[in-house]
Design a protein around this motif. Structure first.
Motif, PDB file in Angstrom:
ATOM      1  N   SER A 217      -9.657  34.541 -27.751  1.00 38.33           N
ATOM      2  CA  SER A 217      -9.750  33.425 -26.798  1.00 38.33           C
ATOM      3  C   SER A 217     -10.983  32.580 -27.123  1.00 38.33           C
ATOM      4  O   SER A 217     -10.919  31.348 -27.232  1.00 38.33           O
ATOM      5  N   VAL A 218     -12.128  33.247 -27.258  1.00 39.92           N
ATOM      6  CA  VAL A 218     -13.398  32.552 -27.488  1.00 39.92           C
ATOM      7  C   VAL A 218     -13.407  31.879 -28.853  1.00 39.92           C
ATOM      8  O   VAL A 218     -13.764  30.697 -28.985  1.00 39.92           O
ATOM      9  N   LEU A 219     -13.014  32.624 -29.891  1.00 42.17           N
ATOM     10  CA  LEU A 219     -13.080  32.078 -31.245  1.00 42.17           C
ATOM     11  C   LEU A 219     -12.175  30.864 -31.408  1.00 42.17           C
ATOM     12  O   LEU A 219     -12.551  29.874 -32.044  1.00 42.17           O
ATOM     13  N   LEU A 220     -10.977  30.914 -30.829  1.00 40.14           N
ATOM     14  CA  LEU A 220     -10.064  29.776 -30.924  1.00 40.14           C
ATOM     15  C   LEU A 220     -10.524  28.615 -30.054  1.00 40.14           C
ATOM     16  O   LEU A 220     -10.494  27.450 -30.481  1.00 40.14           O
TER      17      LEU A 220
ATOM     18  N   PHE B 215      -3.168  33.715 -35.946  1.00 42.08           N
ATOM     19  CA  PHE B 215      -4.202  32.832 -35.401  1.00 42.08           C
ATOM     20  C   PHE B 215      -5.567  33.061 -36.045  1.00 42.08           C
ATOM     21  O   PHE B 215      -6.353  32.118 -36.185  1.00 42.08           O
ATOM     22  N   PHE B 216      -5.855  34.279 -36.463  1.00 41.29           N
ATOM     23  CA  PHE B 216      -7.089  34.499 -37.223  1.00 41.29           C
ATOM     24  C   PHE B 216      -7.014  33.751 -38.561  1.00 41.29           C
ATOM     25  O   PHE B 216      -8.012  33.189 -39.026  1.00 41.29           O
ATOM     26  N   LYS B 217      -5.835  33.731 -39.171  1.00 38.61           N
ATOM     27  CA  LYS B 217      -5.651  32.997 -40.427  1.00 38.61           C
ATOM     28  C   LYS B 217      -5.783  31.492 -40.186  1.00 38.61           C
ATOM     29  O   LYS B 217      -6.363  30.773 -41.018  1.00 38.61           O
ATOM     30  N   ILE B 218      -5.253  31.009 -39.072  1.00 34.89           N
ATOM     31  CA  ILE B 218      -5.391  29.591 -38.733  1.00 34.89           C
ATOM     32  C   ILE B 218      -6.871  29.230 -38.603  1.00 34.89           C
ATOM     33  O   ILE B 218      -7.309  28.161 -39.051  1.00 34.89           O
ATOM     34  N   LEU B 219      -7.663  30.122 -38.015  1.00 38.48           N
ATOM     35  CA  LEU B 219      -9.103  29.867 -37.886  1.00 38.48           C
ATOM     36  C   LEU B 219      -9.764  29.694 -39.254  1.00 38.48           C
ATOM     37  O   LEU B 219     -10.709  28.906 -39.391  1.00 38.48           O
TER      38      LEU B 219
ATOM     39  N   LEU C 105     -18.660  34.779 -19.999  1.00 38.58           N
ATOM     40  CA  LEU C 105     -19.351  33.720 -20.732  1.00 38.58           C
ATOM     41  C   LEU C 105     -18.371  32.691 -21.293  1.00 38.58           C
ATOM     42  O   LEU C 105     -17.338  33.039 -21.865  1.00 38.58           O
ATOM     43  N   SER C 106     -18.717  31.430 -21.154  1.00 36.49           N
ATOM     44  CA  SER C 106     -17.941  30.358 -21.767  1.00 36.49           C
ATOM     45  C   SER C 106     -18.285  30.290 -23.256  1.00 36.49           C
ATOM     46  O   SER C 106     -19.242  30.924 -23.720  1.00 36.49           O
ATOM     47  N   VAL C 107     -17.526  29.496 -23.989  1.00 39.35           N
ATOM     48  CA  VAL C 107     -17.818  29.298 -25.411  1.00 39.35           C
ATOM     49  C   VAL C 107     -19.230  28.760 -25.585  1.00 39.35           C
ATOM     50  O   VAL C 107     -20.006  29.246 -26.423  1.00 39.35           O
ATOM     51  N   ASN C 108     -19.603  27.775 -24.776  1.00 42.76           N
ATOM     52  CA  ASN C 108     -20.937  27.177 -24.900  1.00 42.76           C
ATOM     53  C   ASN C 108     -22.035  28.189 -24.608  1.00 42.76           C
ATOM     54  O   ASN C 108     -23.110  28.148 -25.234  1.00 42.76           O
ATOM     55  N   GLU C 109     -21.797  29.095 -23.681  1.00 48.32           N
ATOM     56  CA  GLU C 109     -22.805  30.120 -23.383  1.00 48.32           C
ATOM     57  C   GLU C 109     -22.933  31.108 -24.535  1.00 48.32           C
ATOM     58  O   GLU C 109     -24.039  31.576 -24.836  1.00 48.32           O
ATOM     59  N   PHE C 110     -21.826  31.416 -25.195  1.00 47.52           N
ATOM     60  CA  PHE C 110     -21.916  32.264 -26.390  1.00 47.52           C
ATOM     61  C   PHE C 110     -22.682  31.547 -27.498  1.00 47.52           C
ATOM     62  O   PHE C 110     -23.458  32.172 -28.239  1.00 47.52           O
ATOM     63  N   VAL C 111     -22.481  30.241 -27.625  1.00 49.02           N
ATOM     64  CA  VAL C 111     -23.218  29.460 -28.627  1.00 49.02           C
ATOM     65  C   VAL C 111     -24.713  29.479 -28.300  1.00 49.02           C
ATOM     66  O   VAL C 111     -25.552  29.711 -29.181  1.00 49.02           O
ATOM     67  N   ASP C 112     -25.054  29.246 -27.038  1.00 51.95           N
ATOM     68  CA  ASP C 112     -26.463  29.243 -26.634  1.00 51.95           C
ATOM     69  C   ASP C 112     -27.110  30.601 -26.863  1.00 51.95           C
ATOM     70  O   ASP C 112     -28.268  30.680 -27.306  1.00 51.95           O
TER      71      ASP C 112
ATOM     72  N   ASP D 194     -25.396  29.516 -35.959  1.00 54.05           N
ATOM     73  CA  ASP D 194     -24.901  30.266 -37.113  1.00 54.05           C
ATOM     74  C   ASP D 194     -23.519  30.811 -36.758  1.00 54.05           C
ATOM     75  O   ASP D 194     -23.398  31.697 -35.912  1.00 54.05           O
ATOM     76  N   GLU D 195     -22.469  30.299 -37.406  1.00 56.62           N
ATOM     77  CA  GLU D 195     -21.108  30.646 -37.007  1.00 56.62           C
ATOM     78  C   GLU D 195     -20.749  32.093 -37.349  1.00 56.62           C
ATOM     79  O   GLU D 195     -19.931  32.712 -36.660  1.00 56.62           O
ATOM     80  N   VAL D 196     -21.345  32.640 -38.384  1.00 52.96           N
ATOM     81  CA  VAL D 196     -21.104  34.044 -38.730  1.00 52.96           C
ATOM     82  C   VAL D 196     -21.706  34.943 -37.655  1.00 52.96           C
ATOM     83  O   VAL D 196     -21.082  35.902 -37.193  1.00 52.96           O
ATOM     84  N   LEU D 197     -22.922  34.622 -37.239  1.00 45.62           N
ATOM     85  CA  LEU D 197     -23.573  35.390 -36.175  1.00 45.62           C
ATOM     86  C   LEU D 197     -22.813  35.216 -34.858  1.00 45.62           C
ATOM     87  O   LEU D 197     -22.650  36.176 -34.101  1.00 45.62           O
ATOM     88  N   PHE D 198     -22.345  34.008 -34.596  1.00 43.90           N
ATOM     89  CA  PHE D 198     -21.554  33.741 -33.391  1.00 43.90           C
ATOM     90  C   PHE D 198     -20.356  34.679 -33.308  1.00 43.90           C
ATOM     91  O   PHE D 198     -20.101  35.297 -32.269  1.00 43.90           O
ATOM     92  N   LYS D 199     -19.629  34.820 -34.408  1.00 47.88           N
ATOM     93  CA  LYS D 199     -18.465  35.707 -34.431  1.00 47.88           C
ATOM     94  C   LYS D 199     -18.882  37.154 -34.169  1.00 47.88           C
ATOM     95  O   LYS D 199     -18.200  37.884 -33.449  1.00 47.88           O
TER      96      LYS D 199
END
Length: 258
Positions: free
Chosen positions: A152-155, A114-118, A241-248, A196-201
């Motif tokens: 869970s969050v990343l996917l 699944f990390f490869k799928i991402l 935290l939800s995905v959106n809260e991690f983004v915020d 920033d998706e790198v920072l998000f991860k």
């Protein structure tokens, strides 16, 4: 017949009803494009897939014995059966712009798959996979659940995930020591996250490194700006935290780090 190899984590599904059900579940979410089956083994899913996707189906397996068996039993797939490692080669086995993935994934590498799928989220439109029950539940888990974690969050940032059904050990040869679960992933409309998706991860991974700690403590290695450290959200734990809260939160870190 192909012999299951322990070092490859092989457990061959022998229940035709479950095989058919998995393929039907895949058909429910299939998006136009190629179909890549990972680890087809003895072809228990393949024989149902080839009826529905005769021109789109591609197979990849790391077991040469399985490859030879599949070549003999599915001559119509000649040129589309690949001896290779999905973890190293990803979806290079097909050049289609849209790819749909299905498989009975080896338990020992299911998270890595699944990390490869991402890495290929721009091309992978849907996935239906059977994997270890605990991992399947984790990927589909909502926030606030102990199963909710990094993957869970990343996917869920890019896919809508549903836990479909459970599968008992006795329907495999050899039977694994654990139950299995089947899940589906369907690409959502987020081409990119609003941060920033790198920072998000990094924020997600660091937040769950010490999941019992509040984010204020768990994220200390990121050297957060003072303005971020004061935010109320850092009084919570990552699993809430939800995905959106991690983004915020990521956007706030970006804003005050400039």
């Amino acid at each position: 017949m192909v012999k299951a190899k322990k070092h490859l984590g092989q457990h061959f599904l022998k229940d035709e009803n479950i095989a058919s059900r998995i393929v039907d579940s895949f058909s429910d979410v299939y998006v136009k494009g190629d179909v890549l089956e990972i680890g087809p083994g003895t072809g228990v899913l393949t024989k149902y897939l080839i009826k529905k996707y005769p021109e789109q189906l591609h197979l990849v397996d790391l077991d040469k014995e399985s490859i030879d068996y599949l070549e003999s039993n599915f001559p119509d797939l000649h040129g589309r059966i690949y001896f290779g490692d999905f973890l190293k080669q990803g979806i290079e086995f097909t050049s289609a712009s849209d790819v749909n993935i299905i498989g009975n994934f080896p338990y020992n590498i299911s998270s890595q798959i699944f990390f490869k799928i991402l890495e290929h989220k721009d091309r992978v439109k849907c996935v239906v996979g059977m994997l270890q029950y605990e991992v399947a539940k984790r990927l589909a888990s909502p926030p606030g659940n102990k199963d909710y974690g990094i993957l869970s969050v990343l996917l869920q940032a890019y896919y809508n995930i549903n836990y479909l059904f459970s599968v008992e050990a006795h329907v495999f040869d050899p039977p694994p020591k654990v139950r299995s679960g089947v899940i589906s992933l369907v690409r959502n409309k987020n081409e990119n996250l609003d941060c920033d998706e790198v920072l998000f991860k990094s924020v997600v991974k660091q937040g769950f490194q010490n999941r019992r700690k509040t984010l204020r403590n768990a994220l200390k290695p990121l050297n957060l700006p003072p303005q971020v450290i004061e935010l109320d959200i850092l009084n919570r734990r990552a699993e809430t935290l939800s995905v959106n809260e991690f983004v915020d939160l990521t956007k706030q870190i970006e804003k005050w780090s400039r």
